[in-house]
Design a protein around this motif. Sequence first.
Motif, PDB file in Angstrom:
ATOM      1  N   MET A 189       0.826  -1.214   0.000  1.00  0.00           N
ATOM      2  CA  MET A 189       0.000   0.000   0.000  1.00  0.00           C
ATOM      3  C   MET A 189       0.856   1.257   0.000  1.00  0.00           C
ATOM      4  O   MET A 189       0.602   2.203  -0.735  1.00  0.00           O
ATOM      5  CB  MET A 189      -0.915  -0.005   1.222  1.00  0.00           C
ATOM      6  CG  MET A 189      -1.695  -1.294   1.394  1.00  0.00           C
ATOM      7  SD  MET A 189      -2.521  -1.371   3.001  1.00  0.00           S
ATOM      8  CE  MET A 189      -2.358  -3.113   3.357  1.00  0.00           C
ATOM      9  N   THR A 190       1.909   1.273   0.830  1.00  0.00           N
ATOM     10  CA  THR A 190       2.730   2.476   0.939  1.00  0.00           C
ATOM     11  C   THR A 190       3.647   2.663  -0.269  1.00  0.00           C
ATOM     12  O   THR A 190       4.004   3.790  -0.615  1.00  0.00           O
ATOM     13  CB  THR A 190       3.583   2.435   2.213  1.00  0.00           C
ATOM     14  OG1 THR A 190       4.326   1.211   2.264  1.00  0.00           O
ATOM     15  CG2 THR A 190       2.704   2.524   3.451  1.00  0.00           C
ATOM     16  N   VAL A 191       4.035   1.567  -0.924  1.00  0.00           N
ATOM     17  CA  VAL A 191       4.908   1.689  -2.096  1.00  0.00           C
ATOM     18  C   VAL A 191       4.170   2.345  -3.256  1.00  0.00           C
ATOM     19  O   VAL A 191       4.798   2.823  -4.210  1.00  0.00           O
ATOM     20  CB  VAL A 191       5.449   0.301  -2.503  1.00  0.00           C
ATOM     21  CG1 VAL A 191       4.399  -0.498  -3.273  1.00  0.00           C
ATOM     22  CG2 VAL A 191       6.727   0.436  -3.326  1.00  0.00           C
ATOM     23  N   CYS A 192       2.844   2.400  -3.163  1.00  0.00           N
ATOM     24  CA  CYS A 192       2.068   3.083  -4.202  1.00  0.00           C
ATOM     25  C   CYS A 192       2.383   4.575  -4.247  1.00  0.00           C
ATOM     26  O   CYS A 192       2.232   5.211  -5.303  1.00  0.00           O
ATOM     27  CB  CYS A 192       0.562   2.899  -3.942  1.00  0.00           C
ATOM     28  SG  CYS A 192      -0.024   1.215  -4.164  1.00  0.00           S
TER      29      CYS A 192
ATOM     30  N   ALA B 155     -12.912   8.537  -2.152  1.00  0.00           N
ATOM     31  CA  ALA B 155     -13.894   7.464  -2.357  1.00  0.00           C
ATOM     32  C   ALA B 155     -13.348   6.131  -1.873  1.00  0.00           C
ATOM     33  O   ALA B 155     -14.067   5.343  -1.232  1.00  0.00           O
ATOM     34  CB  ALA B 155     -14.265   7.393  -3.837  1.00  0.00           C
ATOM     35  N   ALA B 156     -12.072   5.847  -2.169  1.00  0.00           N
ATOM     36  CA  ALA B 156     -11.471   4.584  -1.733  1.00  0.00           C
ATOM     37  C   ALA B 156     -11.418   4.498  -0.208  1.00  0.00           C
ATOM     38  O   ALA B 156     -11.688   3.440   0.381  1.00  0.00           O
ATOM     39  CB  ALA B 156     -10.066   4.446  -2.319  1.00  0.00           C
ATOM     40  N   SER B 157     -11.082   5.604   0.460  1.00  0.00           N
ATOM     41  CA  SER B 157     -11.007   5.602   1.929  1.00  0.00           C
ATOM     42  C   SER B 157     -12.400   5.452   2.545  1.00  0.00           C
ATOM     43  O   SER B 157     -12.602   4.651   3.461  1.00  0.00           O
ATOM     44  CB  SER B 157     -10.348   6.893   2.421  1.00  0.00           C
ATOM     45  OG  SER B 157      -9.036   7.011   1.925  1.00  0.00           O
TER      46      SER B 157
ATOM     47  N   VAL C 251      -6.779   0.782   0.549  1.00  0.00           N
ATOM     48  CA  VAL C 251      -5.702   1.693   0.959  1.00  0.00           C
ATOM     49  C   VAL C 251      -4.739   1.929  -0.203  1.00  0.00           C
ATOM     50  O   VAL C 251      -4.239   3.044  -0.406  1.00  0.00           O
ATOM     51  CB  VAL C 251      -4.959   1.142   2.186  1.00  0.00           C
ATOM     52  CG1 VAL C 251      -3.790   2.055   2.563  1.00  0.00           C
ATOM     53  CG2 VAL C 251      -5.906   1.016   3.378  1.00  0.00           C
ATOM     54  N   GLY C 252      -4.460   0.878  -0.989  1.00  0.00           N
ATOM     55  CA  GLY C 252      -3.553   1.027  -2.123  1.00  0.00           C
ATOM     56  C   GLY C 252      -4.078   2.015  -3.150  1.00  0.00           C
ATOM     57  O   GLY C 252      -3.331   2.873  -3.647  1.00  0.00           O
TER      58      GLY C 252
ATOM     59  N   LEU D 153      -2.406   5.571  -4.215  1.00  0.00           N
ATOM     60  CA  LEU D 153      -2.049   5.922  -5.589  1.00  0.00           C
ATOM     61  C   LEU D 153      -2.485   7.346  -5.898  1.00  0.00           C
ATOM     62  O   LEU D 153      -1.743   8.141  -6.487  1.00  0.00           O
ATOM     63  CB  LEU D 153      -2.692   4.945  -6.578  1.00  0.00           C
ATOM     64  CG  LEU D 153      -1.969   3.625  -6.817  1.00  0.00           C
ATOM     65  CD1 LEU D 153      -2.833   2.703  -7.684  1.00  0.00           C
ATOM     66  CD2 LEU D 153      -0.613   3.864  -7.482  1.00  0.00           C
ATOM     67  N   GLY D 154      -3.717   7.678  -5.487  1.00  0.00           N
ATOM     68  CA  GLY D 154      -4.181   9.051  -5.662  1.00  0.00           C
ATOM     69  C   GLY D 154      -3.360  10.028  -4.851  1.00  0.00           C
ATOM     70  O   GLY D 154      -2.962  11.092  -5.327  1.00  0.00           O
ATOM     71  N   ALA D 155      -3.052   9.643  -3.596  1.00  0.00           N
ATOM     72  CA  ALA D 155      -2.292  10.524  -2.706  1.00  0.00           C
ATOM     73  C   ALA D 155      -0.884  10.779  -3.233  1.00  0.00           C
ATOM     74  O   ALA D 155      -0.325  11.864  -3.056  1.00  0.00           O
ATOM     75  CB  ALA D 155      -2.229   9.919  -1.310  1.00  0.00           C
TER      76      ALA D 155
END
Length: 473
Positions: free
Chosen positions: A323-326, A356-358, A377-378, A382-384
């Motif tokens: 998730m964080t590597v995104c 929306a994902a969150s 979360v991934g 990606l958006g973040a």
Amino acid sequence: MPTPGTDALSPPAGVAPVRSGASPGLRLTALAAGFVMATLDVTVVNVAGPAVQEDLHASLSELTWIVDGYVLVFGSLLLLGGGLANRLGAKKVYLWGMAVFFVASLGCALAPDAASLVVARLVQGVGAALFMPSSLSLLVLSFPGKRERTRMLGLWSAIVATSAGLGPSVGGLLVGAFGWRSIFLLNLPVGIAGILLTVRFVTATEVRPVRLAVPGHVLWIAALAALSFALIEGPRLGWAAGALLVSYAVLAVSGGALVARERRATHPVMPWSLFRRAGFSGANLVGFLFNFGLYGGMFMFALYLQRSRGDGPLRAGLEMLPMTVCIPMANLVYARVSARFSNGALLTLCLLVAGAASASMSEVSASTPYWVVALGVGVANLGAGIVSPGMTAALVDSAGPENANVAGSVLNANRQIGTLVGVAVMSVVLAAVPDWDRGPGVCFLLVGVAYIAAAACAWQLITRSERREAATV
């Protein structure tokens, strides 16, 4: 996470660029060392939280102070650190900050109890506030050629993004193998390398005789400290406790005095004239809400994996890796798509996707399959990952290259305040909804709301500013 520079950054007018015969890679390594330590300390501590709680018998409010105390001091002193770099010399202040951070990291590793760890984290925040703006200034001035500077700033951004992305996994690995104290010992070799390389290969910059708005900074610190105390201690003491009433009064008085002083000050704490520009205000609002969601959510998520799902720190760190590597992956995507789309449009779209994902995980519980949580979360990350460089570019576009350094300091300060408030609010929610089958879902919903509110700011302010600029060309 602190905001690195962008391609638009240029040496301030009247300040001679720094020229050095040292390898560009060595200079970049020296000046990235501080950013790496500061970034890792925001993310790895989240994974270590449950281990710290158990070993030091810390309460949830004490754990929140361990995370937020660092961010509080860092965010409140960041603008002052930039002023000191101009007045005393960026290299000198950078080395001071690295030395303070080094000593404080050793204090964190040796802390015998939660109170001592909180104090050491506060001192770490002082060090980070000193070296962070100095690092940016030295980097910009060390590479006077636009093409080389652009390349080095891109590499610097990639180093910072990778540190943030790998932070939880590195933290989980260290905590699982060597205990939570090892995450602070990690700073020691990085700090020594950064100090030695800076002394040897980074040339000092010219000193600029600027006045420091010390009274304004004192009021700013008092207001943030009172707000932090109220948010963190409210669930434990009760919102009507005497200590909380005092903090409300301090917040009101210091905040009111700061506003009154800033209205008439010759040397204000913040460059308020820049906030009249819609794009500048929009980027700062996006920065606050973005960090509220990203780092508040990261604080909660590490606790969810270990408290709700029963994961150990190593497994939690490894589970967070996809998730964080995104985030660093999306940084690279931004470099490819930024020329095709406006920053306002990119920010709006990516923040809506992240929101929306969150929000879709508002029903998450201990029994939710891992792949569902990882996917949600991934996608949000990606958006973040596109948001961070996008808002920085929007900020510099609005402020102009001549205001790039001060604009970057303001954005970093606002983002740290967003982190501070986000972590504190998640702590309030988890204390109010102690059921681990419901509390994380409420937090995810709050993260989604923050991202969607940031998308509205991007659309209303940044996009409008870009359209107005395009119409006048």
